[in-house]
Scaffold this motif. Structure first.
Motif, PDB file in Angstrom:
ATOM      1  N   GLY A  51       0.852  -1.191   0.000  1.00  0.00           N
ATOM      2  CA  GLY A  51       0.000   0.000   0.000  1.00  0.00           C
ATOM      3  C   GLY A  51       0.879   1.230   0.000  1.00  0.00           C
ATOM      4  O   GLY A  51       1.750   1.379  -0.841  1.00  0.00           O
ATOM      5  N   SER A  52       0.700   2.081   0.982  1.00  0.00           N
ATOM      6  CA  SER A  52       1.507   3.296   1.076  1.00  0.00           C
ATOM      7  C   SER A  52       2.682   3.129   2.042  1.00  0.00           C
ATOM      8  O   SER A  52       3.422   4.072   2.280  1.00  0.00           O
ATOM      9  N   GLU A  53       2.854   1.925   2.584  1.00  0.00           N
ATOM     10  CA  GLU A  53       3.917   1.682   3.565  1.00  0.00           C
ATOM     11  C   GLU A  53       5.006   0.784   2.992  1.00  0.00           C
ATOM     12  O   GLU A  53       4.761  -0.039   2.119  1.00  0.00           O
ATOM     13  N   THR A  55       9.524   3.753  11.225  1.00  0.00           N
ATOM     14  CA  THR A  55       9.032   3.128  12.455  1.00  0.00           C
ATOM     15  C   THR A  55       8.732   1.653  12.217  1.00  0.00           C
ATOM     16  O   THR A  55       9.047   0.801  13.049  1.00  0.00           O
ATOM     17  N   ASN A  56       8.153   1.342  11.065  1.00  0.00           N
ATOM     18  CA  ASN A  56       7.885  -0.057  10.723  1.00  0.00           C
ATOM     19  C   ASN A  56       9.183  -0.852  10.591  1.00  0.00           C
ATOM     20  O   ASN A  56       9.274  -1.985  11.058  1.00  0.00           O
ATOM     21  N   ILE A  57      10.171  -0.258   9.945  1.00  0.00           N
ATOM     22  CA  ILE A  57      11.471  -0.924   9.796  1.00  0.00           C
ATOM     23  C   ILE A  57      12.075  -1.162  11.181  1.00  0.00           C
ATOM     24  O   ILE A  57      12.575  -2.245  11.483  1.00  0.00           O
ATOM     25  N   HIS A  58      12.018  -0.134  12.021  1.00  0.00           N
ATOM     26  CA  HIS A  58      12.594  -0.238  13.365  1.00  0.00           C
ATOM     27  C   HIS A  58      11.923  -1.366  14.160  1.00  0.00           C
ATOM     28  O   HIS A  58      12.604  -2.149  14.822  1.00  0.00           O
ATOM     29  N   ARG A  59      10.609  -1.467  14.062  1.00  0.00           N
ATOM     30  CA  ARG A  59       9.894  -2.535  14.777  1.00  0.00           C
ATOM     31  C   ARG A  59      10.326  -3.916  14.279  1.00  0.00           C
ATOM     32  O   ARG A  59      10.433  -4.848  15.065  1.00  0.00           O
ATOM     33  N   CYS A  60      10.533  -4.035  12.982  1.00  0.00           N
ATOM     34  CA  CYS A  60      10.992  -5.322  12.434  1.00  0.00           C
ATOM     35  C   CYS A  60      12.379  -5.680  12.969  1.00  0.00           C
ATOM     36  O   CYS A  60      12.632  -6.830  13.327  1.00  0.00           O
ATOM     37  N   ILE A  61      13.261  -4.699  13.030  1.00  0.00           N
ATOM     38  CA  ILE A  61      14.621  -4.941  13.537  1.00  0.00           C
ATOM     39  C   ILE A  61      14.567  -5.278  15.029  1.00  0.00           C
ATOM     40  O   ILE A  61      15.379  -6.062  15.528  1.00  0.00           O
ATOM     41  N   MET A  62      13.585  -4.730  15.745  1.00  0.00           N
ATOM     42  CA  MET A  62      13.455  -5.013  17.173  1.00  0.00           C
ATOM     43  C   MET A  62      13.136  -6.488  17.446  1.00  0.00           C
ATOM     44  O   MET A  62      13.303  -6.951  18.565  1.00  0.00           O
TER      45      MET A  62
END
Length: 152
Positions: free
Chosen positions: A69-71, A110-117
């Motif tokens: 989508g847009s993310e 923020t989405n990338i950061h959550r995945c790395i977390m």
């Protein structure tokens, strides 16, 4: 290169950044620019060793972003595959953070950061400006740590 990050509320974080990481990031950005015909943001994973408040960033690898989508979302299977390959050779390395060539962080980041977390509960973010102004006298790089605020 050693960067000390002070959040103002905790002890100083000692980050030791190997020059290979800077070379990897700039190479990734340059290859993408040549391939796509224009400069665009790239992201990747940072691998190294953490011992208490000392983090050594030894190497990095590029990550794949998929548009949903847009993310933008990370290709987690690719991240896991590359991490596992590195672990076969460098068993003591782990994901300590991620990098971007964006000078400002966005909601997409923020989405990338959550995945790395999922691989490190408090990952670092290295931001490298690949096109600094000609008069710049310092390396256009910043390192940020994740700060978790408790409920007050």
């Amino acid at each position: 290169m050693t960067e000390e990050v002070d959040s103002g509320t905790r002890s100083v974080l000692d980050v030791q950044l190997h020059p290979l990481v800077i070379l990897n990031i700039t190479d990734h950005w340059t290859r993408t620019k040549v391939t796509k015909g224009q400069a665009q943001r790239v992201v990747g994973a940072l691998l190294g060793v953490q011992s208490g408040r000392v983090i050594e960033i030894h190497t990095s690898f590029e990550l794949i972003l998929n548009e949903e989508g847009s993310e933008e979302m990370l290709d987690m299977k690719y991240l896991q595959l590359k991490r596992d390959h590195y672990m076969q050779v460098f068993a003591n390395y782990d994901v300590v953070g991620w990098y971007t060539t964006s000078t400002t962080l966005t909601d997409s980041d923020t989405n990338i950061h959550r995945c790395i977390m999922k691989h490190n509960e408090s990952p670092l973010v290295v931001q490298l400006d690949p096109s600094p102004p000609p008069e710049a006298t310092t390396l256009p790089l910043s390192i940020s740590e994740t700060v978790v605020h408790g409920a007050s």
